[in-house]
Design an enzyme around this catalytic site. Structure first.
Site, mmCIF file in Angstrom:
data_model
loop_
_atom_site.group_PDB
_atom_site.id
_atom_site.type_symbol
_atom_site.label_atom_id
_atom_site.label_comp_id
_atom_site.label_asym_id
_atom_site.label_seq_id
_atom_site.Cartn_x
_atom_site.Cartn_y
_atom_site.Cartn_z
ATOM 1 C CE LYS A 97 -3.947 -1.943 -0.167
ATOM 2 N NZ LYS A 97 -4.893 -1.711 -1.268
ATOM 3 C CG ASP A 142 -3.854 -0.565 -4.372
ATOM 4 O OD1 ASP A 142 -4.309 0.502 -4.824
ATOM 5 O OD2 ASP A 142 -4.579 -1.488 -3.969
ATOM 6 C CD GLU A 163 -4.577 -2.618 -7.446
ATOM 7 O OE1 GLU A 163 -5.631 -2.844 -6.804
ATOM 8 O OE2 GLU A 163 -3.663 -3.464 -7.572
ATOM 9 C CD GLU A 175 -9.924 -1.778 -5.851
ATOM 10 O OE1 GLU A 175 -10.447 -1.704 -4.731
ATOM 11 O OE2 GLU A 175 -8.748 -2.081 -6.040
ATOM 12 C CG ASP A 209 -14.215 -7.457 -6.629
ATOM 13 O OD1 ASP A 209 -15.056 -8.386 -6.677
ATOM 14 O OD2 ASP A 209 -13.475 -7.274 -5.653
ATOM 15 C CG HIS A 264 -10.098 -5.825 -6.305
ATOM 16 N ND1 HIS A 264 -11.265 -5.934 -5.562
ATOM 17 C CD2 HIS A 264 -9.195 -5.242 -5.488
ATOM 18 C CE1 HIS A 264 -11.070 -5.428 -4.360
ATOM 19 N NE2 HIS A 264 -9.827 -5.005 -4.281
ATOM 20 C CD GLU A 267 -5.992 -7.920 -4.695
ATOM 21 O OE1 GLU A 267 -5.576 -7.078 -3.877
ATOM 22 O OE2 GLU A 267 -6.847 -7.666 -5.573
#
Length: 393
Positions: free
Chosen positions: A173, A201, A227, A253, A276, A303, A336
Site C-alpha cells: 500500500k 496500490d 494500482e 475495481e 472485481d 481484484h 490477488e
C-alpha cells in the site's frame, strides 16, 4: 436427465451477513479497517441443490439489493443465467448503472452460476468454455499500515513471511504522501531483493501531479504496476499518466459493467484491468468484459477482497482467460490473495486454499469448487467472538 434439468426452478434465496472483529485495526490511504463484513447469498433450486455467491461492497446495502431482486429469481431455471442477469439489469437500469446494486446483481449471478455448474456437473471454468490453465500464481496483498507514525515498522517480518509462504509477488500500500511512499517503496525493494515482483496500490489517493511525481521517483525500483493512482472518474488523466511513466497502470475495481470498462478501454486509461467479479456484474458480465479487454489487447488481473467464495470465483475466471498475446510458454497468470487478518476467508469455506511451489491449483469440481462450512457460517453471522478451536473440535 434433460427434462429433469429443464424443469428445475429456483425456490429459495437466502442472504447472510458475516462479520468478524479484527484483533488489530489497520489502515490504508482512505480508511481504517476494524472488522470484516461480507454479504453472501445462497440460492437453492427445486431439487435441493444450491449455489453460493458473494458481493463486494457495504454488506447491509448489498443485502437490501438482493432482497429487492429476489422476486425476479423465484421460479427461474438456474441454467438460464443470462436470462436472469438480463431481468435484474432491466429492473435496476434506471438507478443502478454503477454502484452497490450492481454488486447485488453480481452476488446473485455468482450463486446462479455456481448452481448451474453443480447441476451440469461442470466447473465454472468449463461453463465459460474450458480451462486454459490448471494453476495460477498468487500475489500477496499486504503492507497495510498498522501504525501511521511508523508505517514500515513491520515490513521486514511481513515480507519474509510472504516469501516463506511461497509468494513470488507482493503488492504494498501507498498513498500517505509522495515523500513517505518513496521511502517505503525503497525500503521494500531493499528487503525483498530483485527477484520478487513488487506492485504498489494507492487506492485512488493522488492527484495527477502527485501520482506522476511518485511514479517517476519509484520507476528505479522495477514496479510491476501502479494500482489506482487516481480517482476512478478521471479516465483521461489515467491515460495521460500512462504516457508519462514506464510503470504499467492498473485499476478497475471501482468500475461496473462492460459499459464502464469500455470507457476505460476507449480512453486507453489502463495497462491492466482489475474488475472485481463480485461487484462488476458477476461471472456472466465478467466474461463480456474479458472479451472487450481482449479486443483492445489489455490483460486482466481480477481484484479480490472478501471470503474464499470470491477467491474461487477469480480462480475459475482466470482459468478461462486467454493469453494476450498467446505463446508457447505463457507468462504466469496472477491471482490477488489478500493476506491481512481475515478469519472469514481462512475458515468459512472448504476446501482450504493451498499454495504449493508458489502456485494455487484451480479446482475442477462442479460449480466454483468450494462450499461453505455452515458450522462457521452461523458463528460469523451470530456472534462477535468466535472460538475457532471450539468449532473445529
Amino acid at each position: 436427465h434433460r427434462k429433469y434439468l429443464m424443469e428445475t426452478k429456483i425456490t429459495k434465496v437466502e442472504t447472510y451477513i458475516v462479520k468478524d472483529k479484527l484483533s488489530q485495526s489497520f489502515y490504508f490511504s482512505q480508511w481504517k479497517y476494524s472488522e470484516r463484513c461480507i454479504c453472501l447469498v445462497k440460492i437453492t433450486d427445486s431439487n435441493g441443490q444450491y449455489g453460493w455467491g458473494e458481493g463486494y461492497g457495504p454488506a447491509s446495502v448489498l443485502e437490501a439489493g438482493i432482497k429487492l431482486l429476489k422476486p425476479l429469481l423465484i421460479g427461474e431455471n438456474p441454467l438460464h443465467n443470462e436470462v436472469i442477469w438480463n431481468k435484474m439489469h432491466r429492473k435496476t437500469l434506471d438507478y443502478a448503472r454503477k454502484g452497490v446494486l450492481i454488486a447485488s446483481i453480481s452476488a446473485i449471478d455468482i450463486a446462479v452460476t455456481d448452481l448451474k455448474g453443480k447441476n451440469l456437473g461442470l466447473s465454472v471454468a468449463n461453463l465459460l468454455g474450458g480451462s486454459l490453465r490448471k494453476k495460477v500464481q498468487p500475489y500477496a496483498t499486504g503492507m497495510y499500515f498498522s501504525d501511521l507514525k511508523n508505517p514500515s515498522k513491520n515490513y521486514q517480518k511481513e515480507a519474509e513471511k510472504y516469501i516463506n509462504m511461497g509468494f513470488k509477488a507482493i503488492k504494498m500500500k501507498v498513498g500517505l504522501g509522495v515523500k513517505q511512499d518513496f521511502q517505503n517503496v525503497k525500503l521494500m525493494r531493499e528487503i525483498i531483493g530483485d527477484d520478487i515482483m513488487l506492485m504498489i496500490d494507492s487506492n485512488h489517493a493522488y492527484s495527477y501531479n502527485e501520482a506522476l511525481s511518485l511514479a517517476k521517483k519509484v520507476e528505479q525500483f522495477d514496479i510491476s504496476w501502479f494500482e489506482e493512482p487516481l480517482s476512478p472518474e478521471y479516465y483521461e488523466q489515467y491515460a495521460e499518466l500512462r504516457k508519462n511513466t514506464i510503470i504499467p497502470i492498473a485499476g478497475g475495481e471501482c468500475e461496473y459493467l462492460r459499459f464502464g470498462f469500455l470507457q476505460l478501454l476507449k480512453n486507453k486509461s489502463l495497462d491492466i484491468l482489475q474488475p472485481d467479479i463480485c461487484s462488476c456484474g458477476g461471472i456472466t458480465e465478467a466474461k463480456r468484459i474479458a472479451a472487450l479487454a481482449n479486443s483492445y489487447g489489455v490483460p486482466i488481473v481480477p481484484h479480490t477482497w472478501g471470503s474464499g467464495i470470491g477467491i474461487h470465483v477469480a480462480l475459475q475466471f482466470i482459468a478461462n482467460l486467454e493469453s494476450i498475446p498467446g505463446r508457447l510458454v505463457e507468462a504466469p497468470f496472477l491471482l490477488e490473495y489478500d493476506q491481512t487478518e481475515n478469519r472469514i476467508r481462512d475458515y468459512l469455506t472448504i476446501p482450504k486454499i493451498e499454495i504449493k511451489e508458489g502456485e494455487i491449483k484451480i479446482p475442477n469440481n462442479p460449480g466454483l469448487g468450494v462450499d461453505v462450512d455452515e458450522r462457521f457460517l452461523y458463528d460469523f453471522t451470530g456472534s462477535d467472538e468466535i472460538d475457532i478451536k471450539k468449532v473445529v473440535s
